[in-house]
Scaffold this active site. Structure first.
Site, PDB file in Angstrom:
ATOM      1  N   ASP A  73      -2.259 -18.353   2.921  1.00  0.00           N
ATOM      2  CA  ASP A  73      -3.168 -19.238   2.168  1.00  0.00           C
ATOM      3  C   ASP A  73      -3.824 -20.257   3.102  1.00  0.00           C
ATOM      4  O   ASP A  73      -5.033 -20.493   3.046  1.00  0.00           O
ATOM      5  CB  ASP A  73      -2.451 -19.910   0.984  1.00  0.00           C
ATOM      6  CG  ASP A  73      -1.089 -20.496   1.317  1.00  0.00           C
ATOM      7  OD1 ASP A  73      -0.591 -20.286   2.443  1.00  0.00           O
ATOM      8  OD2 ASP A  73      -0.508 -21.170   0.441  1.00  0.00           O
TER       9      ASP A  73
ATOM     10  N   ASP B  26      -6.013  -6.751   4.405  1.00  0.00           N
ATOM     11  CA  ASP B  26      -7.155  -6.308   3.598  1.00  0.00           C
ATOM     12  C   ASP B  26      -7.985  -7.509   3.167  1.00  0.00           C
ATOM     13  O   ASP B  26      -9.200  -7.544   3.331  1.00  0.00           O
ATOM     14  CB  ASP B  26      -6.651  -5.539   2.373  1.00  0.00           C
ATOM     15  CG  ASP B  26      -7.797  -5.103   1.473  1.00  0.00           C
ATOM     16  OD1 ASP B  26      -8.779  -4.552   2.004  1.00  0.00           O
ATOM     17  OD2 ASP B  26      -7.719  -5.349   0.254  1.00  0.00           O
TER      18      ASP B  26
ATOM     19  N   LYS C 248       3.574 -14.874   4.584  1.00  0.00           N
ATOM     20  CA  LYS C 248       3.874 -15.829   3.523  1.00  0.00           C
ATOM     21  C   LYS C 248       5.383 -15.971   3.493  1.00  0.00           C
ATOM     22  O   LYS C 248       6.046 -15.643   2.493  1.00  0.00           O
ATOM     23  CB  LYS C 248       3.285 -15.288   2.196  1.00  0.00           C
ATOM     24  CG  LYS C 248       3.390 -16.211   1.010  1.00  0.00           C
ATOM     25  CD  LYS C 248       2.435 -17.399   1.064  1.00  0.00           C
ATOM     26  CE  LYS C 248       2.708 -18.328  -0.111  1.00  0.00           C
ATOM     27  NZ  LYS C 248       1.941 -19.592  -0.036  1.00  0.00           N
TER      28      LYS C 248
ATOM     29  N   TYR D  98       0.815  -1.221   0.000  1.00  0.00           N
ATOM     30  CA  TYR D  98       0.000   0.000   0.000  1.00  0.00           C
ATOM     31  C   TYR D  98       0.846   1.267   0.000  1.00  0.00           C
ATOM     32  O   TYR D  98       0.340   2.346  -0.271  1.00  0.00           O
ATOM     33  CB  TYR D  98      -0.940   0.017   1.215  1.00  0.00           C
ATOM     34  CG  TYR D  98      -2.199  -0.791   1.018  1.00  0.00           C
ATOM     35  CD1 TYR D  98      -2.138  -2.171   0.861  1.00  0.00           C
ATOM     36  CD2 TYR D  98      -3.455  -0.175   0.978  1.00  0.00           C
ATOM     37  CE1 TYR D  98      -3.289  -2.911   0.679  1.00  0.00           C
ATOM     38  CE2 TYR D  98      -4.607  -0.917   0.792  1.00  0.00           C
ATOM     39  CZ  TYR D  98      -4.522  -2.284   0.648  1.00  0.00           C
ATOM     40  OH  TYR D  98      -5.666  -3.017   0.458  1.00  0.00           O
TER      41      TYR D  98
ATOM     42  N   ASP E 154     -11.947  -9.089   4.679  1.00  0.00           N
ATOM     43  CA  ASP E 154     -13.186  -9.342   3.932  1.00  0.00           C
ATOM     44  C   ASP E 154     -13.659 -10.768   4.216  1.00  0.00           C
ATOM     45  O   ASP E 154     -14.847 -11.018   4.435  1.00  0.00           O
ATOM     46  CB  ASP E 154     -12.982  -9.153   2.418  1.00  0.00           C
ATOM     47  CG  ASP E 154     -13.313  -7.737   1.956  1.00  0.00           C
ATOM     48  OD1 ASP E 154     -13.174  -6.800   2.766  1.00  0.00           O
ATOM     49  OD2 ASP E 154     -13.720  -7.553   0.789  1.00  0.00           O
TER      50      ASP E 154
HETATM   51  C1  IPM Z   1     -10.499  -1.427   3.197  1.00  0.00           C
HETATM   52  C2  IPM Z   1     -10.715  -1.033   1.771  1.00  0.00           C
HETATM   53  C3  IPM Z   1      -9.579  -0.113   1.349  1.00  0.00           C
HETATM   54  C4  IPM Z   1      -8.292  -0.886   1.485  1.00  0.00           C
HETATM   55  C5  IPM Z   1      -9.720   0.469  -0.070  1.00  0.00           C
HETATM   56  C6  IPM Z   1     -11.028   1.190  -0.251  1.00  0.00           C
HETATM   57  C7  IPM Z   1      -8.571   1.361  -0.413  1.00  0.00           C
HETATM   58  O1  IPM Z   1     -10.807  -2.150   0.952  1.00  0.00           O
HETATM   59  O2  IPM Z   1     -10.513  -0.551   4.074  1.00  0.00           O
HETATM   60  O3  IPM Z   1     -10.332  -2.626   3.468  1.00  0.00           O
HETATM   61  O4  IPM Z   1      -7.881  -1.599   0.557  1.00  0.00           O
HETATM   62  O5  IPM Z   1      -7.670  -0.781   2.538  1.00  0.00           O
HETATM   63 MN    MN Z   2     -10.704  -4.038   2.028  1.00  0.00          MN
END
Ligand code: IPM
Ligand code: MN
Length: 330
Positions: free
Chosen positions: A209, A233, A176, A125, A237
């Site tokens: 993984d 990140d 990793k 990032y 999710d």
């Molecule tokens: C998150 C989002 C952000 C990230 C994006 C919107 C830049 O996906 O906060 O997880 O990748 O960090």
């Molecule tokens: Mn995200």
């Protein structure tokens, strides 16, 4: 004391869920002054501004920021994300992103209670890299991963401290190391060295993984997870998906040294496909507001918000109906 809270609705469903979060904040009776910022894709398309210096300076003077989501289909990917959200994370030195996942009682993974500590200012990032011979058949694109001993260590230390406040006192490093032998080695060595001062914390290491399999098949094995920016990140999710849905995944971008405001936002994005439909779940934004209250020392109000969210578990309805139901119970 009244807290000065920046309100950045942003794009898509961002402003909708933030409106519900402020509705719930109002219901707590906690004294706060909202300071609204017109930032996001709509503003950018209007006047070309993403994060004007004056807005950034104003934000620096606040106690906290509540943000909805950033990014619109009309603006190429990366422009709003890098220009606004990542700029805030980097400029305000929000070096850990704390993302808790507590599965609701009704869900398949009921009992899961884990928190991911994501390094928030480095890794892929950081923006290192570039093009050579762009647009030609010999084009080269590189995107490096920046890992500093300083940045890794402060993140890892935060995770150990957090693990110490929890019942299980367990911390897993996810990376990793079998392929990323430079960055992974730095993370592993730092983790091991810092860990020597925390012999009350049980530790583990998983490749990312494998961690994906465990998160799906046996998420109960995790307590605190610490990992780099990109793995964090992706894992968060997944964490949302296995703990009741991304609609309830909250996050705290913290400056633990409190040299400036911290930023609280849902894990989810701006979801332009459902913007304006009333289908966005405001719980992630509301729980983010509870995390903000905790960081501001308003523990009692935060507990009431969390309790109200728990008691509204079975409420189905539009974004604002869910917000109303939670606000009433606060
Ligand atoms: C998150 C989002 C952000 C990230 C994006 C919107 C830049 O996906 O906060 O997880 O990748 O960090
Ligand atoms: Mn995200």
């Amino acid at each position: 004391m009244t807290h000065r809270i920046g309100i950045v609705g942003g794009d898509g469903i961002g402003p909708e869920v933030v409106a519900e979060a402020t509705k719930v904040l109002d219901a707590t009776g906690v004294g706060y002054t909202p300071v609204a910022f017109d930032l996001g894709g709509t503003r950018y398309r209007r006047d070309g501004e993403i994060l004007p210096a004056a807005d950034l300076e104003a934000i620096r003077g606040l106690d906290a920021v509540l943000l909805g989501a950033v990014g619109i289909p009309e603006v190429p990917p990366g422009v709003m994300e890098r220009g606004l959200l990542l700029a805030l994370r980097f400029d305000l030195d929000l070096y850990v992103n704390v993302r808790p996942f507590v599965a609701p009682p009704s869900s398949r993974n009921s009992g899961v209670d884990l928190v991911v500590v994501r390094e928030n200012t480095e890794g892929t990032y950081a923006g290192e890299g570039g093009y050579l011979r762009k647009g030609t058949p010999h084009e080269i694109a590189t995107q490096g991963s920046v890992n500093t001993r300083f940045g890794v260590e402060r993140c890892v230390r935060f995770a150990f401290e957090l693990a110490r406040t929890r019942e299980r006192r367990h911390l897993t490093l996810v990376h990793k190391t079998n392929v990323l032998t430079f960055a992974g080695d730095l993370w592993q060595r730092t983790f091991d060295e810092v860990g020597r001062s925390y012999d009350d914390i049980e530790t583990a290491y998983h490749h990312v993984d494998a961690a994906c399999i465990y998160l799906v098949q046996d998420p109960g094995r995790y307590d605190v997870v610490v990992t780099d920016n990109l793995f964090g990140d992706i894992l968060t999710d997944l964490g949302g998906a296995v703990s009741g849905g991304i609609g309830r995944a909250a996050s705290a971008n913290l400056n633990p040294d409190r040299t400036g405001p911290s930023l609280f936002e849902p894990v989810h994005g701006s979801a332009p496909d459902i913007a304006g439909s009333g289908r966005a779940d405001p719980r992630a934004a509301i729980i983010s507001a509870a995390m903000m209250l905790e960081f501001l020392g308003e523990d009692e109000a935060a507990a009431r918000v969390r309790d109200a969210v728990a008691k509204s578990e079975d409420v189905v309805g539009t974004t604002s109906e869910i917000g109303d139901a939670i606000a009433e119970r606060v």
